[in-house]
Write a protein that holds these residues in place. Structure first.
Motif, PDB file in Angstrom:
ATOM      1  N   PRO A  66       5.959  -7.041  -2.453  1.00 38.09           N
ATOM      2  CA  PRO A  66       6.329  -5.631  -2.304  1.00 38.09           C
ATOM      3  C   PRO A  66       5.224  -4.795  -1.676  1.00 38.09           C
ATOM      4  N   ILE A  67       4.683  -5.263  -0.534  1.00 35.83           N
ATOM      5  CA  ILE A  67       3.582  -4.542   0.097  1.00 35.83           C
ATOM      6  C   ILE A  67       4.063  -3.400   0.974  1.00 35.83           C
ATOM      7  N   TRP A  68       5.381  -3.250   1.165  1.00 38.72           N
ATOM      8  CA  TRP A  68       5.898  -2.191   2.039  1.00 38.72           C
ATOM      9  C   TRP A  68       6.256  -0.928   1.271  1.00 38.72           C
ATOM     10  N   GLN A  69       6.423  -1.016  -0.016  1.00 35.76           N
ATOM     11  CA  GLN A  69       6.857   0.162  -0.772  1.00 35.76           C
ATOM     12  C   GLN A  69       5.684   1.090  -1.041  1.00 35.76           C
ATOM     13  N   GLY A  70       5.903   2.398  -0.768  1.00 34.37           N
ATOM     14  CA  GLY A  70       4.861   3.377  -1.035  1.00 34.37           C
ATOM     15  C   GLY A  70       4.751   4.394   0.082  1.00 34.37           C
TER      16      GLY A  70
END
Length: 227
Positions: A42-46
């Protein structure tokens, strides 16, 4: 108005066994077949913010554009979606017939939805609301106008690391006769899922093996009492 922005995202083998090789009841039930599914960290959320630089054309004018963007992404498996706003300052101008025409700045507010081709490569579509300011001058006379329009486009983005990405993006402003191509964008993000024990890129999430049940302790032997 069109915008192109580069931003700082075998054969099956079968085995047959004779019936005598099948495990019997004494061997216990056959094990469950576990198939590893692709894991998307989940490195794309934010939230993220970045800068972009490119080239614009508004027939017959052309020139550089550059600005900044801010946005927020959500991630669900291989689907990434979010909202983004950007502002571009433009030097798109041309001289003809003794006058000068120019596009001074552009801005958009858009949604976008994308699909992860790999954990670090995102292909996406985007659409929303756009606005642009243009001006013209002929001798002592000058005028300017701000117009809004529907904007849409496509892009591809790659993660350099969990907090930095590069992007190539194309946008089109419906009826405004302007094209903008952004060649460089640096985007810095604060990913909500970074550091949550994500598996390495391209690998399946490891499954934890069940712990063996403790064996019962043998009961002590009882010695016969002497008569």
């Amino acid at each position: 108005m069109r915008t192109l922005r580069a931003r700082v995202a075998g054969p099956t083998v079968g085995v047959a066994a004779p019936a005598t090789a099948l495990p019997g009841p004494a061997d216990g039930p056959p094990g469950r077949a576990d198939f590893a599914r692709p894991y998307q960290p989940p490195i794309w959320q934010g939230a993220y913010a970045g800068l972009h630089l490119g080239w614009g054309e508004a027939d017959p004018a052309d020139g550089f554009v550059g600005g900044f963007q801010a946005a927020y992404n959500w991630q669900s498996g291989q689907i990434v979606y979010g909202l983004e706003a950007d502002v571009s300052f433009a030097d798109i101008d041309a001289r003809f017939m003794g006058g000068n025409v120019s596009v001074d700045w552009l801005g958009t507010v858009r949604g976008r939805v994308g699909y992860l081709l790999s954990p670090r490569i995102l292909a996406y579509g985007t659409a929303g609301f756009g606005i642009a300011k243009a001006s013209a001058s002929f001798g002592p006379f000058s005028d300017s106008d701000t117009e809004s329009d529907f904007v849409y486009g496509l892009g591809i983005e790659g993660k350099i690391n969990p907090s930095m990405s590069l992007r190539l993006e194309y946008l089109a402003f419906g009826d405004l006769d302007v094209e903008v191509r952004d060649f460089t964008t640096l985007a810095l993000s604060e990913a909500d899922g970074a550091g949550d024990g994500a598996a390495p890129t391209g690998e399946a999430a490891p499954e934890r093996e069940p712990e063996p049940e403790p064996e019962p302790e043998p009961e002590p032997e009882q010695k016969p009492e002497p008569e």
